[in-house]
Structure formats: C-alpha cells, structure tokens
Design a protein around this motif. Structure first.
Motif, short mmCIF file in Angstrom:
data_model
loop_
_atom_site.label_atom_id
_atom_site.label_comp_id
_atom_site.label_asym_id
_atom_site.label_seq_id
_atom_site.Cartn_x
_atom_site.Cartn_y
_atom_site.Cartn_z
N PHE A 79 -6.11 -2.49 -5.50
CA PHE A 79 -6.07 -3.76 -4.78
C PHE A 79 -5.78 -4.92 -5.73
O PHE A 79 -4.94 -5.78 -5.45
CB PHE A 79 -7.39 -3.98 -4.03
CG PHE A 79 -7.39 -5.16 -3.12
CD1 PHE A 79 -6.50 -5.28 -2.08
CD2 PHE A 79 -8.33 -6.19 -3.30
CE1 PHE A 79 -6.51 -6.37 -1.22
CE2 PHE A 79 -8.35 -7.28 -2.46
CZ PHE A 79 -7.44 -7.37 -1.42
N LYS A 80 -6.43 -4.93 -6.88
CA LYS A 80 -6.20 -5.99 -7.86
C LYS A 80 -4.77 -5.96 -8.37
O LYS A 80 -4.13 -7.00 -8.52
CB LYS A 80 -7.19 -5.87 -9.01
CG LYS A 80 -8.57 -6.33 -8.63
CD LYS A 80 -9.57 -6.13 -9.75
CE LYS A 80 -10.96 -6.51 -9.26
NZ LYS A 80 -12.02 -5.98 -10.10
N THR A 91 -13.12 -11.07 0.13
CA THR A 91 -12.19 -9.94 0.20
C THR A 91 -11.79 -9.49 -1.21
O THR A 91 -11.76 -8.31 -1.51
CB THR A 91 -10.94 -10.30 1.02
OG1 THR A 91 -11.34 -10.67 2.33
CG2 THR A 91 -9.95 -9.16 1.08
N LEU A 92 -11.48 -10.46 -2.05
CA LEU A 92 -11.04 -10.15 -3.41
C LEU A 92 -12.12 -9.45 -4.23
O LEU A 92 -11.82 -8.65 -5.10
CB LEU A 92 -10.59 -11.42 -4.12
CG LEU A 92 -9.32 -12.07 -3.57
CD1 LEU A 92 -9.07 -13.41 -4.25
CD2 LEU A 92 -8.12 -11.15 -3.72
N LEU A 117 0.83 -1.21 0.00
CA LEU A 117 0.00 0.00 0.00
C LEU A 117 0.86 1.26 0.00
O LEU A 117 0.61 2.20 -0.76
CB LEU A 117 -0.95 0.00 1.19
CG LEU A 117 -2.05 -1.07 1.20
CD1 LEU A 117 -2.83 -1.03 2.51
CD2 LEU A 117 -2.99 -0.91 0.02
N ILE A 118 1.89 1.27 0.84
CA ILE A 118 2.77 2.45 0.92
C ILE A 118 3.52 2.66 -0.40
O ILE A 118 3.77 3.79 -0.81
CB ILE A 118 3.72 2.34 2.12
CG1 ILE A 118 2.96 2.78 3.38
CG2 ILE A 118 4.98 3.17 1.94
CD1 ILE A 118 3.72 2.81 4.65
N GLN A 119 3.83 1.59 -1.09
CA GLN A 119 4.57 1.69 -2.35
C GLN A 119 3.69 2.16 -3.51
O GLN A 119 4.20 2.56 -4.54
CB GLN A 119 5.21 0.34 -2.70
CG GLN A 119 6.34 -0.03 -1.77
CD GLN A 119 6.85 -1.44 -2.00
OE1 GLN A 119 6.13 -2.32 -2.43
NE2 GLN A 119 8.12 -1.65 -1.67
N SER A 120 2.37 2.12 -3.33
CA SER A 120 1.46 2.52 -4.40
C SER A 120 1.26 4.04 -4.41
O SER A 120 0.96 4.63 -3.38
CB SER A 120 0.10 1.84 -4.22
OG SER A 120 -0.83 2.37 -5.14
N GLU A 147 -8.18 6.70 -4.31
CA GLU A 147 -9.13 7.20 -5.30
C GLU A 147 -9.91 6.08 -5.95
O GLU A 147 -11.05 6.26 -6.36
CB GLU A 147 -8.39 7.98 -6.40
CG GLU A 147 -7.90 9.32 -5.98
CD GLU A 147 -7.24 10.05 -7.12
OE1 GLU A 147 -7.91 10.33 -8.13
OE2 GLU A 147 -6.04 10.35 -6.99
N ASN A 148 -9.29 4.91 -6.09
CA ASN A 148 -9.94 3.78 -6.75
C ASN A 148 -9.33 2.49 -6.22
O ASN A 148 -8.52 1.85 -6.89
CB ASN A 148 -9.78 3.89 -8.27
CG ASN A 148 -10.63 2.89 -9.01
OD1 ASN A 148 -11.18 1.96 -8.43
ND2 ASN A 148 -10.75 3.09 -10.31
N PHE A 149 -9.75 2.10 -5.03
CA PHE A 149 -9.14 0.95 -4.37
C PHE A 149 -9.37 -0.35 -5.13
O PHE A 149 -8.52 -1.24 -5.10
CB PHE A 149 -9.66 0.82 -2.94
CG PHE A 149 -8.93 -0.21 -2.13
CD1 PHE A 149 -7.56 -0.11 -1.93
CD2 PHE A 149 -9.59 -1.28 -1.58
CE1 PHE A 149 -6.87 -1.05 -1.19
CE2 PHE A 149 -8.92 -2.23 -0.84
CZ PHE A 149 -7.56 -2.12 -0.64
#
Length: 195
Positions: free
Chosen positions: A72-73, A104-105, A41-44, A66-68
């Motif tokens: 996430f995918k 979750t996915l 997450l931090i790297q994104s 803005e668009n999880f």
C-alpha cells in the motif's frame, strides 16, 4: 468461474466496490479513485485478486496480499500526485475526511499482532448474487494462493456492526483475536490458520 483478476476488470471491480461497500470510507472518495486503486492493485505482483466471472459478468471479487502494509505504501508513493488530484475535490467538499485519509494511510499499525502479515483486504459480491456461495468460493481461491506461497495464517478486519460479515467469517473458521477503532467504528480482527 473463478479466475485471477486482470487489467480489463478494473472498472468492474471499482463499480462493485462503489455500489456494494458504499458505507465504507474508500467509496466516499469516488469511483475514479477506486479505479486508480484497483489498477494499481492489479499491477502489483504482491496483490492477489480473484474474480467470480459468469460469461464476462463479474459477480464478485476478493483481494489479498502477503504484506499489504508495504504494498500500500509503495502504491501511494509511486502514484501520489494522481491520488492527490482525485482526493482534493473530496477534501474541498468535506474537509473532515482528512482524518479518515490519515487513518487509512496508517491503519495497518492498528492491526499489528503476532500473526502473519498476509491479509484478505476486501471482498465484495453483487447483492443479487449474495448467499449462494460465491463469497466462500472467493475466500477459498485466495486461501489456495496463500497456501501456495507457504503462508500459514492470514487476517481480515470487519466492521463489528456488520453482523452478516462477522457471521460469514466465523462460519469459515476465522477466529476473532482483537478489535480496534477505525473511522470511529469498532473493527473486529479475525485470524484464520491454514493447513
């Protein structure tokens, strides 16, 4: 002091999530899983993390995007093998969690409404620092980020049984717009319009 999250915070963020949100599903996958997730997450560049830091002591944090759904995918696909190795032992211990992993996915499909894709993904404050305004400060920091990105509204999903969290979001002018079920629990979906 509020500041943006950084790579050095990963272990502390995972620990706070593991301790304070223990009744949620993700902590059941283990702290190593959470460490990898927060590192990703931090790297994104599309994830916004704010922490409340008091002389190196992180007391709470918030994560937004803005668009999880898309982010996430991307994270799962890019790090699939690492996640499988971390999740597999948990599946072997408790095979029933496969259903939760699948939910979750695909959870973002349950919260599609005519609203911004922007989302407050998770917020957590250590118990001894709760009810002193840190959570509100974290939410406001995330909102400033959204406003700077010209986002007009965002959503958050909250366990309907968590009266404290529901009251917290209502007090911050979030409006409940619907509910859905995730992991067998009723989840309230809130939207907040930004100025």
């Amino acid at each position: 002091m509020l500041r943006k999250g950084k790579k050095a915070d990963v272990n502390k963020l995972a620990r706070i999530h593991f301790l304070e949100l223990e009744s949620d599903f993700l902590p059941s996958l283990g702290e190593k899983f959470l460490r990898l997730l927060y590192l990703n997450l931090i790297q994104s560049k599309d994830i916004y993390i704010w922490v409340e830091d008091s002389n190196g002591n992180i007391r709470g944090f918030v994560v937004g995007s803005e668009n999880f759904d898309v982010v996430f995918k991307q994270i799962i696909i890019k790090n699939f093998i690492k996640y499988i190795f971390l999740i597999l032992p948990q599946i072997l211990k408790k095979p029933a969690i496969i259903n939760n992993i699948i939910e979750t996915l695909f959870y973002t499909r349950r919260v599609r409404i005519n609203a911004s894709r922007a989302e407050l993904i998770v917020i957590s404050v250590l118990k001894k620092y709760q009810r002193i305004g840190l959570g509100k400060g974290l939410v406001f920091a995330l909102e400033e980020t959204f406003i700077s990105k010209k986002i007009k509204q965002y959503k958050v999903s909250v366990n309907a049984a968590n009266l404290v969290a529901n009251t917290f979001y209502s007090s911050l002018n979030f409006k409940k717009v619907s509910n859905f079920f995730l992991y067998g629990k009723k989840i309230n979906l809130y939207i907040k319009k930004l100025k």
